[in-house]
Scaffold this motif. Structure first.
Motif, short mmCIF file in Angstrom:
data_model
loop_
_atom_site.label_atom_id
_atom_site.label_comp_id
_atom_site.label_asym_id
_atom_site.label_seq_id
_atom_site.Cartn_x
_atom_site.Cartn_y
_atom_site.Cartn_z
N LYS A 1 13.02 0.62 4.90
CA LYS A 1 12.67 -0.80 4.85
C LYS A 1 13.66 -1.64 5.67
O LYS A 1 14.83 -1.29 5.76
N ILE A 2 13.16 -2.74 6.21
CA ILE A 2 14.10 -3.73 6.76
C ILE A 2 13.74 -5.10 6.20
O ILE A 2 12.64 -5.31 5.71
N VAL A 3 14.71 -5.98 6.28
CA VAL A 3 14.51 -7.34 5.78
C VAL A 3 14.42 -8.29 6.98
O VAL A 3 15.32 -8.30 7.84
N ILE A 4 13.31 -9.01 7.07
CA ILE A 4 13.18 -10.01 8.13
C ILE A 4 13.01 -11.38 7.48
O ILE A 4 12.10 -11.57 6.67
N ASP A 5 13.88 -12.28 7.82
CA ASP A 5 13.87 -13.65 7.27
C ASP A 5 13.76 -13.65 5.74
O ASP A 5 12.99 -14.44 5.16
N GLY A 6 14.48 -12.71 5.10
CA GLY A 6 14.54 -12.69 3.64
C GLY A 6 13.45 -11.91 2.97
O GLY A 6 13.47 -11.73 1.75
N GLU A 7 12.47 -11.39 3.71
CA GLU A 7 11.39 -10.60 3.11
C GLU A 7 11.55 -9.14 3.51
O GLU A 7 11.90 -8.85 4.66
N GLU A 8 11.20 -8.22 2.58
CA GLU A 8 11.28 -6.79 2.89
C GLU A 8 10.01 -6.29 3.52
O GLU A 8 8.91 -6.67 3.11
N TYR A 9 10.14 -5.43 4.54
CA TYR A 9 8.96 -4.85 5.18
C TYR A 9 9.19 -3.35 5.38
O TYR A 9 10.29 -2.95 5.77
N PRO A 10 8.15 -2.54 5.13
CA PRO A 10 8.30 -1.10 5.37
C PRO A 10 8.30 -0.80 6.86
O PRO A 10 7.68 -1.54 7.64
#
Lengths: 435, 228
Positions: free
Chosen positions: B2-11
């Protein structure tokens, strides 16, 4: 007899806003008025306190048609006030620039504004289908005139390279060579346009009123750039005494001042120049003038349009001469982005240049820092307004009973157009109390 | 992964680039050099897709072009931080310095990424100097002649300076304060005075010289003589 009531508001195919008003009851003329309704402009006030380096750029904006003429007149006034020297080469290039502008304006007036009257059309657009070949030739001459302005001044309107003391950038010999070729190619086109206008010229009204013609004159050349003030009534006046010639006064129907000299009014412009300096025209220009039976002193104001055509021919021939002289001698290089070192000094100077519509005067007074403390600009059209009014006063009674109202209206409009007035430029600084 | 972009987690998958993860999740990242025709190796040439890798105890912001940045587990990315905006804007300005100016108001194609981005990043012109061919001795400023090129909106292709005359700001004073300040400081360093600049500006941009005056005062420029 029917009452006549003409109220043309505003005359079209001229620069600016002017009205023709004629009132006649039972064949008796009540009123004939040439009204100038353009708002006054305040260039003389704008330039106050401005440094001398900015003046030509500002006053060039008085007119989009005569921008080179205004810039040069302004520069001459400044250069006279501060004794700034201009090299012979730069003077030649300035004359070339002035020819470019003169051709631009004359071709525009003869070809696009006056010609439609001669073929009975309301504008130049229908000529594109009725006389396409002739019109293309006129346009090609206009293009050539633009090219002269661009090569000498950097652009076709509002010159950028003209600065106190000379030029900030010079045209390259190659550019001048190319221009020369184009000018040479234009000579047969000019002849064709002249014979086309000749075919149509019987449509020009036959009207004469004796008047005074004022223009610059010069011992060595057909005067455009500098000289002395000459009048067909005789007498040569130095440019510095221009106020003794112009004698401005204010009339209620006009936001532009009127002028008079020896008579009730005088005329300036191509016809005035031609009347004063006919012998100095180039050979081909003289030939064209003779074709039209135009010789000094011609008192028919409608012939001003023809005089302009003659001057276009003169400008082409003289431009060729100037370019040849420049190329023969070789263009003397100056530094990149040349800005001469000028020590400002206090003084007053007058500049006079023949611009397309006639003699133009600028006068400036500078303080020690080279800031303008006083300015005066007298524009050709405001010297012509009085003459237009007096022409109308003579012309209208001659037409009453002879012509229909529509014909009268057209003849009067053609009269105004013949002067090629630049009305908005003519309304300079005024102290008028409007009633 | 997972990575976090602008505070949201994305797979995400290993080897994926941050830009692509953002694309998949409808997170906007501008780009000028990536397009459907460019499927091979990413040039990472335009630098408009810069993002910030958020790490604790970072003294300098860590900026990378997202199109070529591989994901790593738990990576935290910001696409909207002030640093990102400023950097992208600077990149765009640099790109536009070689471009016909007044990009924002150009309507030639009506569908141009440069034009859109100029709007988005509020690029209100670059100075006339960017278009001026005069360098070194040819520059009026180096010869002590007042030229308003550094503080004037470009778009004229430096017509006057090409014709040997200094700029009089007929295109108007720059609206972009940063560039304007840069230009004013440049004029200050070269020894011109506040009065000279205001007077020259008044010929064509009278109204704008009023706000120019305020800006000069606010930012304390042209005050060397006062101190002396």
């Amino acid at each position: 007899m029917k009452d006549i009531n003409i109220d043309v508001k505003h005359v079209t195919r001229v620069e600016g806003h002017g009205n023709i008003i004629v009132d006649a009851k039972q064949g008796k003329l009540d009123e004939v008025l040439w009204e100038v309704s353009e708002a006054p402009r305040y260039f003389e006030a704008f330039v106050k306190d401005k440094p001398f380096t900015q003046l030509a750029q500002i006053t060039s904006r008085i007119c989009g048609i005569c921008s080179i003429g205004h810039a040069l007149t302004s520069l001459r006034a400044t250069e006279n006030a501060m004794d700034i020297e201009v090299s012979g080469q730069d003077e030649k290039l300035r004359k070339l620039a002035l020819h470019g502008e003169n051709m631009q304006s004359h071709v525009l007036h003869v070809g696009y504004l006056a010609l439609p009257d001669l073929v009975g059309q309301g504008s130049v657009i229908p000529l594109a289908s009725s006389h396409p070949e002739e019109l293309k030739k006129v346009i090609s001459l206009h293009k050539l005139a633009n090219e002269i302005s661009r090569v000498t001044c950097g652009r076709t309107t509002h010159p950028r390279r003209l600065i106190p003391g000379g030029f900030s950038k010079l045209p390259s010999p190659l550019e001048l060579e190319k221009l020369k070729t184009k000018l040479e190619e234009s000579v047969p086109v000019l002849k064709e346009v002249a014979s086309f206008v000749k075919e149509l010229s019987p449509a020009l009204p036959d009207f004469e009123r004796e008047t005074e013609f004022i223009s610059l004159t010069h011992d060595d050349e057909y005067a455009f750039y500098g000289g002395k003030i000459a009048s067909t009534d005789g007498g040569i006046t130095p440019v510095d005494d221009y106020l003794s010639v112009t004698n401005e006064y204010v009339v209620p129907q006009s936001t532009a001042k009127y002028t008079k000299n020896n008579r009730e009014s005088y005329m300036v412009g191509a016809l005035a120049r031609l009347n004063n300096n006919f012998d100095q025209l180039t050979p081909l220009a003289k030939e064209v003038a003779e074709d039209f039976d135009l010789s000094p002193v011609c008192h028919n104001p409608y012939m001003n349009t023809i005089a302009q055509l003659v001057e276009v021919v003169h400008s082409v021939e003289d431009s060729l001469q100037l370019i040849n002289e420049l190329l023969d001698k070789g263009i003397e290089e100056q530094g990149l982005n040349y800005q001469p070192d000028i020590e400002p000094k206090a003084g007053t100077g007058v500049g006079a240049v023949e611009v397309p519509r006639g003699i133009l005067f600028h006068e400036y007074t500078y303080d020690e820092e080279g800031r303008c403390t006083k300015a005066n600009c007298i524009i050709p059209t405001n010297q012509n307004h009085g003459n237009i009014q007096h022409d109308m006063e003579k012309l209208v009674p001659e037409m009453i009973g002879e012509k229909s109202e529509d014909e009268m209206e057209l003849t009067l409009e053609m009269l105004v157009r013949a002067y090629d007035p630049c009305i908005s430029c003519s309304t300079h600084y005024l102290d008028v109390e409007f009633r | 992964m997972k990575i976090v972009i602008d505070g949201e987690e994305y797979p995400c998958e290993p080897g994926q680039k941050v830009y692509d993860v953002a694309q998949e999740n409808d997170i906007y990242i501008p780009t000028l050099c990536l397009n459907e025709l460019n499927t091979g190796e990413r040039p990472a040439g335009c630098r408009m897709c810069l993002v910030e890798i958020v790490e604790e105890n970072n003294e300098e912001p860590n900026l990378e072009s997202s199109c070529s940045l591989p994901v790593s587990d738990g990576m935290e990315i910001s696409t909207k931080s002030r640093v990102v905006y400023d950097e992208r804007r600077e990149v765009l300005e640099l790109l536009l310095s070689e471009h016909q100016q007044d990009c924002r108001n150009c309507g030639i194609s009506g569908d141009c990424k440069f034009s859109d981005l100029s709007f988005e990043y509020d690029i209100d012109g670059v100075s006339v100097c960017s278009e001026c061919p005069n360098r070194k001795d040819g520059c009026f400023l180096s010869r002590g002649i007042i030229c308003l090129g550094p503080i004037t909106h470009s778009g004229c292709n430096a017509f006057c300076t090409r014709n040997g005359d200094p700029c009089e700001s007929c295109f108007g004073i720059l609206k972009n304060k940063d560039v304007l300040l840069f230009g004013l400081k440049d004029l200050d360093e070269k020894g011109f005075t506040r009065e000279e600049i205001l007077e020259a500006g008044k010929v064509f941009s009278y109204e704008e010289t009023k706000s120019l005056e305020e800006l000069i005062d606010e930012n304390d420029i042209f005050n060397k003589e006062v101190q002396e």
